[in-house]
Design a protein around this motif. Structure first.
Motif, PDB file in Angstrom:
ATOM      1  N   LEU A  43      19.773  85.996 -50.575  1.00 60.34           N
ATOM      2  CA  LEU A  43      18.333  86.289 -51.142  1.00 60.34           C
ATOM      3  C   LEU A  43      18.141  85.386 -52.441  1.00 60.34           C
ATOM      4  CD1 LEU A  43      16.300  88.449 -51.347  1.00 60.34           C
ATOM      5  CD2 LEU A  43      17.796  89.576 -52.979  1.00 60.34           C
ATOM      6  N   GLY A  50      15.222  85.258 -54.392  1.00 65.98           N
ATOM      7  CA  GLY A  50      14.660  85.759 -55.595  1.00 65.98           C
ATOM      8  C   GLY A  50      14.922  87.228 -55.670  1.00 65.98           C
ATOM      9  N   VAL A  66      11.370  84.420 -60.467  1.00 63.41           N
ATOM     10  CA  VAL A  66      10.726  84.681 -61.830  1.00 63.41           C
ATOM     11  C   VAL A  66      11.011  83.115 -62.100  1.00 63.41           C
ATOM     12  CG1 VAL A  66      10.636  85.497 -64.135  1.00 63.41           C
ATOM     13  CG2 VAL A  66      11.482  86.838 -62.326  1.00 63.41           C
ATOM     14  N   ARG A 106      24.617  80.980 -68.481  1.00 63.50           N
ATOM     15  CA  ARG A 106      24.295  82.061 -67.486  1.00 63.50           C
ATOM     16  C   ARG A 106      23.812  83.166 -68.111  1.00 63.50           C
ATOM     17  NH1 ARG A 106      26.408  83.306 -62.331  1.00 63.50           N
ATOM     18  NH2 ARG A 106      28.154  81.743 -62.350  1.00 63.50           N
ATOM     19  N   SER A 165      25.072  88.734 -59.650  1.00 61.46           N
ATOM     20  CA  SER A 165      25.225  87.414 -59.157  1.00 61.46           C
ATOM     21  C   SER A 165      25.429  87.418 -57.695  1.00 61.46           C
ATOM     22  CB  SER A 165      26.071  86.622 -59.752  1.00 61.46           C
ATOM     23  OG  SER A 165      25.960  85.136 -59.201  1.00 61.46           O
ATOM     24  N   TYR A 180      31.661  85.423 -59.969  1.00 59.55           N
ATOM     25  CA  TYR A 180      30.978  86.040 -61.212  1.00 59.55           C
ATOM     26  C   TYR A 180      30.588  87.570 -60.847  1.00 59.55           C
ATOM     27  CZ  TYR A 180      28.922  86.139 -65.727  1.00 59.55           C
ATOM     28  OH  TYR A 180      28.647  86.592 -66.984  1.00 59.55           O
ATOM     29  N   TYR A 205      19.293  95.139 -72.433  1.00 58.11           N
ATOM     30  CA  TYR A 205      19.872  94.308 -71.305  1.00 58.11           C
ATOM     31  C   TYR A 205      21.386  94.927 -71.330  1.00 58.11           C
ATOM     32  CZ  TYR A 205      21.846  89.922 -69.294  1.00 58.11           C
ATOM     33  OH  TYR A 205      22.435  88.927 -68.410  1.00 58.11           O
ATOM     34  N   ARG A 237      24.849  94.749 -70.019  1.00 58.13           N
ATOM     35  CA  ARG A 237      25.826  93.996 -69.215  1.00 58.13           C
ATOM     36  C   ARG A 237      26.950  95.251 -68.514  1.00 58.13           C
ATOM     37  NH1 ARG A 237      29.002  90.314 -71.493  1.00 58.13           N
ATOM     38  NH2 ARG A 237      28.805  88.867 -69.955  1.00 58.13           N
TER      39      ARG A 237
HETATM   40  N1  WAQ Z   1      13.528  85.244 -60.276  1.00 54.51           N
HETATM   41  C1  WAQ Z   1      14.033  86.165 -59.176  1.00 54.51           C
HETATM   42  N2  WAQ Z   1      15.156  86.377 -58.698  1.00 54.51           N
HETATM   43  C2  WAQ Z   1      16.262  85.566 -58.949  1.00 54.51           C
HETATM   44  C3  WAQ Z   1      15.900  84.321 -59.996  1.00 54.51           C
HETATM   45  C4  WAQ Z   1      14.754  84.313 -60.578  1.00 54.51           C
HETATM   46  N3  WAQ Z   1      14.288  83.185 -60.979  1.00 54.51           N
HETATM   47  N4  WAQ Z   1      17.123  83.805 -59.981  1.00 54.51           N
HETATM   48  C5  WAQ Z   1      18.074  84.548 -59.354  1.00 54.51           C
HETATM   49  N5  WAQ Z   1      17.492  85.528 -58.757  1.00 54.51           N
HETATM   50  C6  WAQ Z   1      18.023  86.605 -57.839  1.00 54.51           C
HETATM   51  C7  WAQ Z   1      18.480  85.717 -56.682  1.00 54.51           C
HETATM   52  O1  WAQ Z   1      18.303  87.068 -55.563  1.00 54.51           O
HETATM   53  C8  WAQ Z   1      19.875  85.511 -56.819  1.00 54.51           C
HETATM   54  O2  WAQ Z   1      20.630  85.448 -55.633  1.00 54.51           O
HETATM   55  C9  WAQ Z   1      20.560  86.391 -57.569  1.00 54.51           C
HETATM   56  O3  WAQ Z   1      19.116  86.951 -58.464  1.00 54.51           O
HETATM   57  C10 WAQ Z   1      21.514  86.043 -58.310  1.00 54.51           C
HETATM   58  O4  WAQ Z   1      21.300  85.036 -59.100  1.00 54.51           O
HETATM   59  O5  WAQ Z   1      26.973  87.992 -68.162  1.00 54.51           O
HETATM   60  O6  WAQ Z   1      24.265  84.710 -62.526  1.00 54.51           O
HETATM   61  O7  WAQ Z   1      21.804  83.202 -60.758  1.00 54.51           O
HETATM   62  O8  WAQ Z   1      25.321  88.785 -68.920  1.00 54.51           O
HETATM   63  O9  WAQ Z   1      23.668  84.011 -59.171  1.00 54.51           O
HETATM   64  C11 WAQ Z   1      23.879  88.255 -64.772  1.00 54.51           C
HETATM   65  C12 WAQ Z   1      24.928  88.626 -65.730  1.00 54.51           C
HETATM   66  C13 WAQ Z   1      24.058  87.067 -64.028  1.00 54.51           C
HETATM   67  C14 WAQ Z   1      25.056  87.876 -66.934  1.00 54.51           C
HETATM   68  C15 WAQ Z   1      23.359  86.863 -62.925  1.00 54.51           C
HETATM   69  O10 WAQ Z   1      22.544  85.419 -61.081  1.00 54.51           O
HETATM   70  C16 WAQ Z   1      25.623  88.116 -67.991  1.00 54.51           C
HETATM   71  C17 WAQ Z   1      23.410  85.491 -62.206  1.00 54.51           C
HETATM   72  P1  WAQ Z   1      22.544  84.327 -60.041  1.00 54.51           P
END
Ligand code: WAQ
Ligand code: MG
Length: 243
Positions: free
Chosen positions: A120, A122, A144, A159, A183, A188, A200, A202
Motif C-alpha cells: 500500500l 498511501g 498525504v 521517522r 509501518s 519497524y 498521537y 504511539r
Molecule cells: N500519506 C498517506 N499514507 C502514507 C503516507 C502518506 N504521505 N506515507 C506512508 N503512508 C502509508 C503507506 O500505506 C505506507 O505503506 C504506510 O503508511 C507506512 O508508511 O515511532 O514509518 O513510512 O512514533 O513505513 C509510525 C510510528 C511509523 C512512528 C510509520 O510508516 C513512531 C511509518 P511508513
C-alpha cells in the motif's frame, strides 16, 4: 514579501517484470529554494538505503507552492503505550479507536487491510461506522502530501517527525474521526492511533519483526465531503509548528 516555497516529493519502487511494482518508500517535504538540494539528498538517501528492498525506480517531484496558501498548525501531543504482546497492542489500539466512535466492523476492515497488505502506497479512507472504503485508489491509496515542520525539531528522529506531522495534518480536518497506522518496513514495529482529542498515541509492537505489511487507515465521519477531504490531504500545504 513571503519567500517562495517548494513541495518536494519522493517515491521509490522495485520493478519486477513478473510481480509488478513493489512500493519501497515515499517522502514529502516542504522547503525554501536553498533547501531543495539538501532535501532532495535526504529523500534520495531514504529511498536508496531501505529495508523493504533495492529501489530501481526513484521519482522526485519539485513544485512551487504559493506561500500565502500555507496553513500552520501545532503538532499533536505524543504519548507512548508499550504492550507485552502484539495481541495486547492491537486490543489497546482497538479500545482507543472504539472510544472515539469507530465501529467494530470498521476496525476489522482496517486491521485486516494493514495486516495483509504488503504494497500500500498511501492511506485507505474508511467510513468510521460502516467500514466501507470511500476512496477508489486501490493500492495507491491517498498520499498525504505538502507537509513538513516549519523548523527543524531536534526532539525526535526522522521517522517520528514525519509521522507526527502527517498525523497532525490528518487530525486537523473536521472530517477525520481517527487514524490508525503502522509501518510497512520489516524492521519497524511501532505504530500509532491519533486524533485531535487524544493526540498521537504511539503503540508498540503492532506487528512482528520481519513483516512487510502495514499502512494507514483514516476513519471519517458520515458528513465527509470526499473530494475536498482528499484535496486537503494531498494538496493543501501545511507547516507544523509549536504555538
Ligand atoms: N500519506 C498517506 N499514507 C502514507 C503516507 C502518506 N504521505 N506515507 C506512508 N503512508 C502509508 C503507506 O500505506 C505506507 O505503506 C504506510 O503508511 C507506512 O508508511 O515511532 O514509518 O513510512 O512514533 O513505513 C509510525 C510510528 C511509523 C512512528 C510509520 O510508516 C513512531 C511509518 P511508513
Ligand atoms: Mg514504509
Amino acid at each position: 514579501m513571503l519567500k517562495a516555497c517548494y513541495s518536494i516529493r519522493m517515491r521509490a519502487a522495485e520493478r519486477n517484470p513478473e510481480l509488478g511494482e513493489k512500493h519501497i518508500s515515499g517522502g514529502e517535504r516542504i522547503g525554501s529554494k536553498s533547501q531543495i538540494e539538501p532535501i532532495v539528498k535526504q529523500l534520495l538517501n531514504k529511498a536508496s538505503n531501505h529495508s523493504r528492498g533495492d529501489a530501481d525506480f526513484i521519482q522526485i517531484t519539485v513544485e512551487k507552492i504559493a506561500p500565502d496558501q500555507i496553513q500552520y498548525m501545532p503538532p499533536l501531543e505524543i504519548t507512548t503505550v508499550e504492550a507485552t504482546s502484539i495481541e495486547k497492542a492491537h486490543s489497546e489500539a482497538r479500545k482507543i479507536l472504539t472510544s472515539l466512535g469507530v465501529s467494530e466492523h470498521a476496525l476489522n476492515v482496517a486491521f485486516h487491510q494493514l495486516s495483509s497488505n504488503q504494497n500500500l502506497r498511501g492511506a485507505i479512507i474508511l467510513n468510521s461506522k460502516t467500514g466501507i472504503r470511500l476512496d477508489d485508489r486501490g493500492q495507491k491509496g491517498v498520499r498525504v502530501s505538502r507537509i513538513d515542520w516549519q523548523d527543524a525539531d531536534g526532539d525526535f528522529n526522522e521517522r517520528v517527525r514525519e509521522a507526527l506531522a502527517l498525523a497532525s495534518k490528518v487530525a486537523n480536518s473536521p472530517f477525520t474521526i481517527a487514524e490508525l497506522c503502522w509501518s510497512d518496513d520489516p524492521d519497524y514495529v511501532t505504530g500509532y492511533v491519533s486524533n485531535r482529542d487524544i493526540g498521537y498515541v504511539r503503540i508498540t509492537p503492532l506487528k512482528r519483526e520481519g513483516c512487510e505489511s502495514g499502512g494507514r487507515a483514516f476513519f471519517v465521519s458520515d458528513e465527509v465531503e470526499l473530494d475536498s477531504y482528499i484535496d486537503y490531504l494531498e494538496s493543501v500545504p501545511v507547516l507544523i509548528r509549536r504555538d
